[in-house]
Design a protein around this motif. Structure first.
Motif, short mmCIF file in Angstrom:
data_model
loop_
_atom_site.label_atom_id
_atom_site.label_comp_id
_atom_site.label_asym_id
_atom_site.label_seq_id
_atom_site.Cartn_x
_atom_site.Cartn_y
_atom_site.Cartn_z
N GLU A 1 -33.03 -34.24 -0.24
CA GLU A 1 -33.55 -33.00 -0.04
C GLU A 1 -35.29 -33.12 0.43
OE1 GLU A 1 -34.78 -29.95 -3.89
OE2 GLU A 1 -33.91 -31.92 -4.15
N HIS A 2 -35.73 -34.24 -0.12
CA HIS A 2 -37.33 -34.15 0.07
C HIS A 2 -37.72 -34.83 1.46
CE1 HIS A 2 -37.17 -33.67 -4.13
NE2 HIS A 2 -36.44 -34.92 -4.40
N SER A 3 -37.10 -35.75 2.08
CA SER A 3 -37.58 -36.32 3.43
C SER A 3 -36.71 -36.09 4.55
CB SER A 3 -37.60 -37.74 3.10
OG SER A 3 -38.50 -37.94 1.98
N PRO A 4 -37.40 -35.96 5.93
CA PRO A 4 -36.41 -35.93 7.08
C PRO A 4 -35.85 -37.42 7.34
CG PRO A 4 -38.83 -35.97 7.53
CD PRO A 4 -38.68 -36.16 6.13
N ALA A 5 -34.97 -37.53 8.08
CA ALA A 5 -34.27 -38.71 8.32
C ALA A 5 -35.28 -39.75 8.68
CB ALA A 5 -32.98 -38.41 9.34
N GLY A 6 -35.07 -40.92 8.51
CA GLY A 6 -35.82 -41.99 8.60
C GLY A 6 -36.37 -43.09 7.72
N ASN B 1 -41.79 -50.32 -6.14
CA ASN B 1 -40.88 -51.23 -5.52
C ASN B 1 -39.35 -50.23 -5.38
OD1 ASN B 1 -38.48 -52.88 -5.30
ND2 ASN B 1 -39.95 -54.57 -4.78
N PRO B 2 -38.83 -49.78 -4.29
CA PRO B 2 -37.96 -49.06 -4.36
C PRO B 2 -36.57 -49.70 -5.11
CG PRO B 2 -38.31 -49.72 -2.02
CD PRO B 2 -39.35 -50.21 -2.86
N ARG B 3 -36.45 -51.10 -5.21
CA ARG B 3 -35.40 -51.71 -5.78
C ARG B 3 -35.64 -51.47 -7.42
NH1 ARG B 3 -34.48 -57.44 -7.37
NH2 ARG B 3 -32.40 -57.45 -8.09
N GLU B 4 -36.54 -51.57 -7.63
CA GLU B 4 -37.05 -51.59 -8.96
C GLU B 4 -37.00 -50.01 -9.52
OE1 GLU B 4 -40.90 -53.23 -10.04
OE2 GLU B 4 -40.31 -55.11 -9.12
N VAL B 5 -37.26 -49.06 -8.90
CA VAL B 5 -37.12 -47.63 -9.05
C VAL B 5 -35.40 -47.40 -9.41
CG1 VAL B 5 -37.31 -45.22 -8.43
CG2 VAL B 5 -39.14 -46.91 -7.99
N ALA C 1 -12.53 -37.70 -8.86
CA ALA C 1 -13.75 -37.41 -7.85
C ALA C 1 -14.63 -38.43 -8.34
CB ALA C 1 -14.08 -36.07 -7.68
N THR C 2 -15.65 -38.42 -7.54
CA THR C 2 -16.88 -39.24 -8.05
C THR C 2 -17.97 -38.13 -7.95
OG1 THR C 2 -16.17 -41.47 -7.06
CG2 THR C 2 -18.57 -41.04 -7.60
N TYR C 3 -18.37 -38.23 -9.08
CA TYR C 3 -19.60 -37.16 -9.28
C TYR C 3 -20.99 -38.05 -9.35
CZ TYR C 3 -16.47 -33.35 -10.30
OH TYR C 3 -15.48 -32.35 -10.49
N PHE C 4 -21.88 -37.58 -8.45
CA PHE C 4 -23.12 -38.28 -8.23
C PHE C 4 -24.22 -37.52 -9.03
CE2 PHE C 4 -20.74 -40.13 -4.99
CZ PHE C 4 -21.00 -41.63 -5.14
N VAL C 5 -24.90 -38.18 -9.91
CA VAL C 5 -26.02 -37.38 -10.72
C VAL C 5 -27.33 -37.92 -10.55
CG1 VAL C 5 -26.34 -37.13 -13.10
CG2 VAL C 5 -23.94 -37.31 -12.46
N ARG C 6 -28.23 -37.07 -10.55
CA ARG C 6 -29.49 -37.34 -10.67
C ARG C 6 -29.97 -37.44 -12.00
NH1 ARG C 6 -32.08 -32.16 -6.99
NH2 ARG C 6 -33.65 -33.45 -7.14
N VAL C 7 -31.18 -38.44 -11.90
CA VAL C 7 -32.06 -38.41 -13.02
C VAL C 7 -33.28 -37.54 -12.97
CG1 VAL C 7 -31.05 -40.36 -13.81
CG2 VAL C 7 -32.84 -40.84 -12.46
N HIS C 8 -33.73 -37.20 -11.62
CA HIS C 8 -35.02 -36.54 -11.44
C HIS C 8 -34.96 -35.05 -11.08
CE1 HIS C 8 -37.00 -40.60 -11.22
NE2 HIS C 8 -36.16 -40.92 -10.11
N ALA C 9 -33.73 -34.46 -11.28
CA ALA C 9 -33.59 -33.14 -10.89
C ALA C 9 -34.24 -32.40 -11.64
CB ALA C 9 -32.07 -32.90 -11.09
N LEU C 10 -34.66 -31.19 -11.02
CA LEU C 10 -35.66 -30.00 -11.71
C LEU C 10 -34.65 -29.03 -12.69
CD1 LEU C 10 -38.31 -28.88 -11.57
CD2 LEU C 10 -37.69 -27.49 -9.72
N SER C 11 -33.30 -28.90 -12.18
CA SER C 11 -32.52 -27.99 -12.71
C SER C 11 -31.61 -28.61 -13.92
CB SER C 11 -31.61 -27.02 -11.70
OG SER C 11 -30.64 -28.26 -11.25
N ASP D 1 -37.93 -41.80 -2.12
CA ASP D 1 -39.06 -40.85 -2.58
C ASP D 1 -39.89 -41.16 -3.48
OD1 ASP D 1 -37.94 -38.84 -0.91
OD2 ASP D 1 -36.29 -38.21 -2.19
N PHE D 2 -39.36 -41.73 -4.75
CA PHE D 2 -40.15 -42.03 -5.77
C PHE D 2 -41.25 -43.29 -5.54
CE2 PHE D 2 -39.86 -38.98 -9.21
CZ PHE D 2 -38.96 -38.05 -8.70
N SER D 3 -40.75 -44.33 -4.87
CA SER D 3 -41.56 -45.41 -4.61
C SER D 3 -42.59 -45.01 -3.64
CB SER D 3 -40.68 -46.52 -3.84
OG SER D 3 -40.20 -46.08 -2.58
#
Ligand SMILES: [Zn+2]
Ligand SMILES: [Zn+2]
Length: 220
Positions: A143-148, A115-119, A67-77, A107-109
């Protein structure tokens, strides 16, 4: 078998898929699949609870699937540098699974006016460096933003995969429209459990969030 969120039912689903002749693969393996070979891309977004992802990785390894496991670097937990998290991710990778980036660059940009690409490139670099791997697949965290335009999923609308340094975007049309895509987002199979779809479509992407699955009880 009655549908549930137990590992027992998860194994049953994967075994059904194997018995029906599917190859169960990661994103990076798609290019190796021969024509007419039915396949399921098995995707896990690790939103939280890394130890539950490790449970799944071990189960899948026993069944001989990847499988592919997608990992966050900004997770709280979880924190990819922390001892147990680091060890778990190393083990997931050593079991033959692919590690991808579960990015939060839009989100972080907005938060930092960067710049989102740099983030994105920094998120990717952090994960590559800490685990000493190359990352070729990415999936937007939602998790943070509605679609758009402020949703992380809009990232690849203005930035190409090449500019982001990856080969596979899990939300690319190829993987969510040109093949059957089902997800257990919010702990709910909107279109019914994965076992009810297996066998009906030659090519599938199945998104399973490890946080909803357990051995005996969700509290474990
Ligand atoms: Zn089921
Ligand atoms: Zn997510």
């Amino acid at each position: 078998m009655t549908c549930s969120w137990t590992y027992e039912h998860y194994c049953y689903c994967l075994q059904q898929a194997k018995d029906k002749g599917y190859s169960i693969i990661s994103f990076e393996e798609v290019k190796n699949i021969s024509q007419n070979q039915p396949f399921i891309i098995l995707r896990h977004d690790i939103d939280c609870y890394l130890y539950r992802a490790l449970n799944m990785a071990r189960i899948e390894n026993k069944l001989g699937v990847r499988a592919t496991y997608f990992v966050r670097v900004h997770a709280l937990s979880y924190n990819v540098f922390e001892y147990n998290a680091y060890k778990a991710l190393k083990e997931i990778h050593s079991l033959g699974h692919e590690i991808g980036l579960h990015f939060e660059s839009i989100d972080f940009s907005y938060i930092t006016d960067e710049n989102p690409r740099e983030v994105f490139l920094r998120e990717k670099k952090v994960l590559e460096m800490v685990l000493d791997i190359s990352i070729v697949s990415a999936a937007a965290h939602g998790e943070h933003s509605p679609a758009g335009p402020r949703h992380n999923r809009s990232f690849f609308k203005s930035i190409s995969k090449k500019q982001a340094g990856i080969h596979y975007d899990a939300y690319d049309k190829t993987f969510i429209r040109d093949m059957k895509y089902i997800s257990d987002s919010f702990g709910y199979w909107r279109e019914g459990c994965m076992c009810t779809h297996i066998g009906k479509y030659p090519q599938m992407q199945i998104l399973v969030h490890p946080c909803w699955w357990f051995k005996d009880h969700l509290f474990e």
